[in-house]
Design a protein around this motif. Structure first.
Motif, short mmCIF file in Angstrom:
data_model
loop_
_atom_site.label_atom_id
_atom_site.label_comp_id
_atom_site.label_asym_id
_atom_site.label_seq_id
_atom_site.Cartn_x
_atom_site.Cartn_y
_atom_site.Cartn_z
N PHE A 93 -15.51 -4.04 1.82
CA PHE A 93 -15.13 -2.62 1.73
C PHE A 93 -13.64 -2.45 1.99
CE2 PHE A 93 -14.26 1.44 3.87
CZ PHE A 93 -14.75 2.33 2.93
N MET A 94 -13.14 -3.13 3.02
CA MET A 94 -11.73 -2.97 3.38
C MET A 94 -10.81 -3.55 2.31
SD MET A 94 -11.81 -1.32 6.21
CE MET A 94 -10.14 -1.46 6.85
N THR A 95 -11.17 -4.68 1.74
CA THR A 95 -10.28 -5.32 0.78
C THR A 95 -10.39 -4.73 -0.62
OG1 THR A 95 -11.95 -7.05 0.41
CG2 THR A 95 -10.23 -7.50 2.04
N HIS A 96 -11.60 -4.27 -1.03
CA HIS A 96 -11.79 -3.79 -2.40
C HIS A 96 -11.71 -2.28 -2.53
CE1 HIS A 96 -13.21 -7.91 -2.85
NE2 HIS A 96 -13.13 -7.75 -4.14
N VAL A 97 -12.03 -1.55 -1.46
CA VAL A 97 -11.96 -0.08 -1.52
C VAL A 97 -10.67 0.42 -0.89
CG1 VAL A 97 -13.05 2.08 -0.81
CG2 VAL A 97 -14.46 0.15 -1.56
N LEU A 98 -10.33 -0.07 0.29
CA LEU A 98 -9.12 0.36 0.97
C LEU A 98 -7.91 -0.51 0.64
CD1 LEU A 98 -10.47 1.31 4.52
CD2 LEU A 98 -10.30 2.70 2.45
N HIS A 99 -8.12 -1.61 -0.09
CA HIS A 99 -7.04 -2.50 -0.54
C HIS A 99 -6.29 -3.16 0.61
CE1 HIS A 99 -7.83 -0.93 -4.52
NE2 HIS A 99 -7.65 0.30 -4.06
N PHE A 100 -7.00 -3.39 1.70
CA PHE A 100 -6.42 -4.13 2.82
C PHE A 100 -6.55 -5.62 2.55
CE2 PHE A 100 -6.43 -0.36 5.56
CZ PHE A 100 -5.35 -0.62 6.39
N THR A 101 -5.72 -6.13 1.67
CA THR A 101 -5.72 -7.56 1.39
C THR A 101 -4.53 -8.21 2.08
OG1 THR A 101 -4.36 -7.36 -0.60
CG2 THR A 101 -6.76 -7.12 -0.87
N PRO A 102 -4.62 -9.48 2.41
CA PRO A 102 -3.47 -10.15 3.03
C PRO A 102 -2.21 -10.06 2.18
CG PRO A 102 -5.45 -11.50 3.22
CD PRO A 102 -5.80 -10.36 2.30
N GLU A 103 -2.39 -10.12 0.85
CA GLU A 103 -1.24 -10.08 -0.05
C GLU A 103 -0.53 -8.73 0.01
OE1 GLU A 103 -4.06 -13.13 -1.09
OE2 GLU A 103 -4.33 -10.95 -0.96
N VAL A 104 -1.30 -7.63 -0.05
CA VAL A 104 -0.71 -6.30 0.00
C VAL A 104 -0.06 -6.06 1.35
CG1 VAL A 104 -1.20 -3.81 -0.05
CG2 VAL A 104 -2.28 -5.34 -1.72
N PHE A 105 -0.75 -6.49 2.40
CA PHE A 105 -0.21 -6.30 3.75
C PHE A 105 1.10 -7.06 3.91
CE2 PHE A 105 -0.38 -6.05 8.39
CZ PHE A 105 -0.89 -4.78 8.55
N ALA A 106 1.15 -8.29 3.40
CA ALA A 106 2.37 -9.09 3.49
C ALA A 106 3.50 -8.45 2.69
CB ALA A 106 2.10 -10.50 2.98
N GLN A 107 3.16 -7.84 1.55
CA GLN A 107 4.18 -7.19 0.72
C GLN A 107 4.79 -5.98 1.45
OE1 GLN A 107 5.27 -8.28 -2.53
NE2 GLN A 107 6.88 -6.92 -1.79
N VAL A 108 3.94 -5.20 2.11
CA VAL A 108 4.44 -4.05 2.86
C VAL A 108 5.33 -4.51 4.01
CG1 VAL A 108 3.78 -2.11 4.34
CG2 VAL A 108 2.52 -2.55 2.22
N LYS A 109 4.94 -5.58 4.70
CA LYS A 109 5.78 -6.11 5.77
C LYS A 109 7.13 -6.58 5.22
CE LYS A 109 3.71 -8.71 8.88
NZ LYS A 109 2.83 -9.78 9.45
N HIS A 110 7.11 -7.13 4.01
CA HIS A 110 8.36 -7.54 3.36
C HIS A 110 9.24 -6.33 3.08
CE1 HIS A 110 11.12 -9.75 0.80
NE2 HIS A 110 10.91 -8.87 -0.16
N PHE A 111 8.63 -5.23 2.64
CA PHE A 111 9.39 -3.99 2.43
C PHE A 111 10.05 -3.53 3.72
CE2 PHE A 111 6.30 -2.68 -1.18
CZ PHE A 111 7.00 -3.46 -2.09
N TYR A 112 9.32 -3.67 4.83
CA TYR A 112 9.86 -3.25 6.12
C TYR A 112 11.04 -4.12 6.54
CZ TYR A 112 6.06 0.04 6.97
OH TYR A 112 5.20 1.10 6.91
N ASP A 113 10.97 -5.39 6.20
CA ASP A 113 12.09 -6.28 6.52
C ASP A 113 13.36 -5.86 5.78
OD1 ASP A 113 10.54 -7.82 8.21
OD2 ASP A 113 10.02 -9.29 6.67
N ALA A 114 13.17 -5.32 4.55
CA ALA A 114 14.31 -4.90 3.75
C ALA A 114 14.85 -3.55 4.20
CB ALA A 114 13.93 -4.85 2.27
N ASN A 115 13.96 -2.56 4.31
CA ASN A 115 14.38 -1.21 4.71
C ASN A 115 13.14 -0.40 5.06
OD1 ASN A 115 15.25 1.57 4.73
ND2 ASN A 115 17.07 0.95 3.59
N ALA A 116 12.82 -0.31 6.33
CA ALA A 116 11.59 0.34 6.77
C ALA A 116 11.59 1.83 6.42
CB ALA A 116 11.39 0.15 8.27
N PHE A 117 12.71 2.49 6.63
CA PHE A 117 12.76 3.93 6.35
C PHE A 117 12.49 4.22 4.89
CE2 PHE A 117 14.80 7.92 5.25
CZ PHE A 117 14.43 8.75 6.29
#
Length: 205
Positions: A93-117
């Motif tokens: 449910f979390m990975t297919h409905v809410l899209h909480f996948t390790p890949e997406v989560f890692a991508q968002v963390k990468h965005f924060y490393d670049a510019n969180a705001f």
């Protein structure tokens, strides 16, 4: 899972036909920023169609509740994520409905490393659920001030646009959003990302 989401969608919409529409909108906006799959825009549009004169109040309530939900998501990420992460990534449910996948989560963390705001500012117009941004903000220890200000601007723009345009154009806009929202969101995000990299390139040169 598709049937479950459809039922949640109908359940969300049914509140518009009750006297508890505004409290339901507030609770759904809080929940959507941390764990609920249906965006509050669905109920916000329906409520604006039913009572166009209340569009501003409803958008403001949605924004305030979404900010509260963002704080809840940040708290989950900061205090609980190291215990929750294995269960979240193992849940269908979390990975297919809410899209909480390790890949997406890692991508968002990468965005924060670049510019969180900037990442949080454009989050409401991307295809990545806002809840992933809020929880990842806690994990990455993004300052709460940054989360709130960027969310206020980005989420505020989204909710007031949705409610205001629905107030002006009613049913036609509802049908348009239903058909083209994802495409518009993707196009808008592509433009923002292009602008961001252009800015980084010019700054470096």
């Amino acid at each position: 899972m598709t049937r479950l989401v459809a039922r949640l969608y109908e359940w969300t919409l049914h509140w518009c036909r009750t006297r508890y529409a505004l409290p339901a909108l507030v609770l759904i906006a809080i929940a959507e920023a941390s764990f609920f799959p249906i965006p509050p825009d669905v109920l916000l549009i329906a409520m604006t169609l039913a009572h166009p004169e209340k569009w501003f109040r409803n958008a403001a309530a949605t924004l305030a509740a979404s900010l509260a939900g963002g704080l809840l998501g940040w708290s989950i990420g900061f205090f609980l994520w190291k215990w929750l992460a294995p269960h979240v990534f193992a849940s269908h449910f979390m990975t297919h409905v809410l899209h909480f996948t390790p890949e997406v989560f890692a991508q968002v963390k990468h965005f924060y490393d670049a510019n969180a705001f900037l990442a949080i500012l454009v989050a409401p117009f991307t295809l990545v659920p806002y809840k992933i941004f809020t929880i990842a903000a806690g994990v990455c220890e993004v300052p709460i001030r940054t989360l709130l200000i960027a969310s206020f601007l980005g989420r505020g723009l989204r909710f007031f646009l949705v409610a205001g345009l629905t107030r002006l154009y009613g049913k036609k806009l509802e049908q348009f959003f239903a058909r083209y929202f994802k495409l518009l969101a993707a196009a808008f995000t592509a433009l923002l990302v292009a602008a961001f990299f252009a800015y980084k390139f010019l700054k470096a040169s």
